[in-house]
Design a protein around this motif. Structure first.
Motif, PDB file in Angstrom:
ATOM      1  N   LYS A  41       0.963   4.918   2.160  1.00 11.88           N
ATOM      2  CA  LYS A  41       2.390   5.084   1.905  1.00 11.88           C
ATOM      3  C   LYS A  41       3.099   3.753   2.083  1.00 11.88           C
ATOM      4  N   ASP A  42       3.887   3.412   1.111  1.00 15.72           N
ATOM      5  CA  ASP A  42       4.653   2.167   1.138  1.00 15.72           C
ATOM      6  C   ASP A  42       5.998   2.450   1.811  1.00 15.72           C
ATOM      7  N   ASN A  45       9.201   1.207   0.009  1.00  8.29           N
ATOM      8  CA  ASN A  45       9.529   1.804  -1.290  1.00  8.29           C
ATOM      9  C   ASN A  45       9.607   3.323  -1.174  1.00  8.29           C
ATOM     10  N   ARG A  50       0.676   4.543  -2.782  1.00  7.55           N
ATOM     11  CA  ARG A  50       0.076   3.493  -3.596  1.00  7.55           C
ATOM     12  C   ARG A  50      -1.437   3.545  -3.456  1.00  7.55           C
TER      13      ARG A  50
END
Length: 207
Positions: A41-42, A45, A50
């Protein structure tokens, strides 16, 4: 009894694939060459998921090759990750395609080519004289225009051009015939002798 390295690696892959709440990165799968594929998990963002790949540490970077299925998964054009069975079937399919391509190349190389050496080329059959002198049936427009369909001697062609009678022989089924030369041009133009008549104005009557 000690466990094998494969069993330990399989257990480690299974443990890393669990999506625990505190885990920020988890394993999705691996390919046949030892590369592993992960999701995380970014946080910058909006926690967007991702996808990344970790190459095999024992392989040189120049020798790393990713399968098309895993490339589609990395680019988010494939939702589910490919399984090991699917990757094995794809390897068998590619191997069969290579064998069929090698057999096709071998059959193509066995055929004669124009680029081969002269001693390897097939000899060409010479044309027979009767094939060159064969009479073709003359069409109706050709008969009106006087086109020659019979390949004769130069003397016959000369006589035909001059409009003389041509004798094809008594056994050819043809008689002497007066033909008009298609190259004979008509002299003058129709209407050359026409002259305008003189015109005299008449007297107009006054009222």
């Amino acid at each position: 009894m000690s466990s094998s390295p494969r069993a330990i690696r399989s257990f480690w892959y299974r443990w890393k694939s669990f999506k625990f709440p505190w885990r920020k990165r988890w394993l999705v799968g691996s390919d046949l060459t030892g590369n592993t594929y992960w999701e995380f998990k970014d946080a910058l963002n909006q926690n967007r998921v991702r996808r990344i790949v970790k190459y095999n540490r024992h392989a040189h970077l120049g020798d790393v090759k990713l399968s098309p299925q895993w490339i589609q998964w990395l680019r988010h054009t494939r939702f589910e990750a490919p399984t090991i069975t699917e990757q094995q079937h794809d390897e068998i399919r590619l191997h069969q395609i290579k064998l069929l391509a090698a057999e096709a190349d071998k059959r193509w190389a066995s055929k004669p080519s124009v680029l081969d050496a002269p001693e390897k080329q097939q000899p060409m059959l010479p044309l027979r004289p009767k094939d060159l002198a064969a009479d073709a049936p003359q069409t109706e427009p050709e008969q009106k225009e006087g086109v020659i369909s019979h390949v004769g001697s130069p003397d016959e062609l000369k006589e035909h051009a001059e409009g003389k009678d041509i004798d094809h022989g008594r056994f050819k089924g043809k008689t002497k015939e007066k033909r008009k030369s298609p190259w004979k041009q008509q002299r003058g133009v129709p209407g050359d002798d026409w002259q305008p008549r003189a015109w005299t104005p008449g007297s107009s009557k006054r009222s």
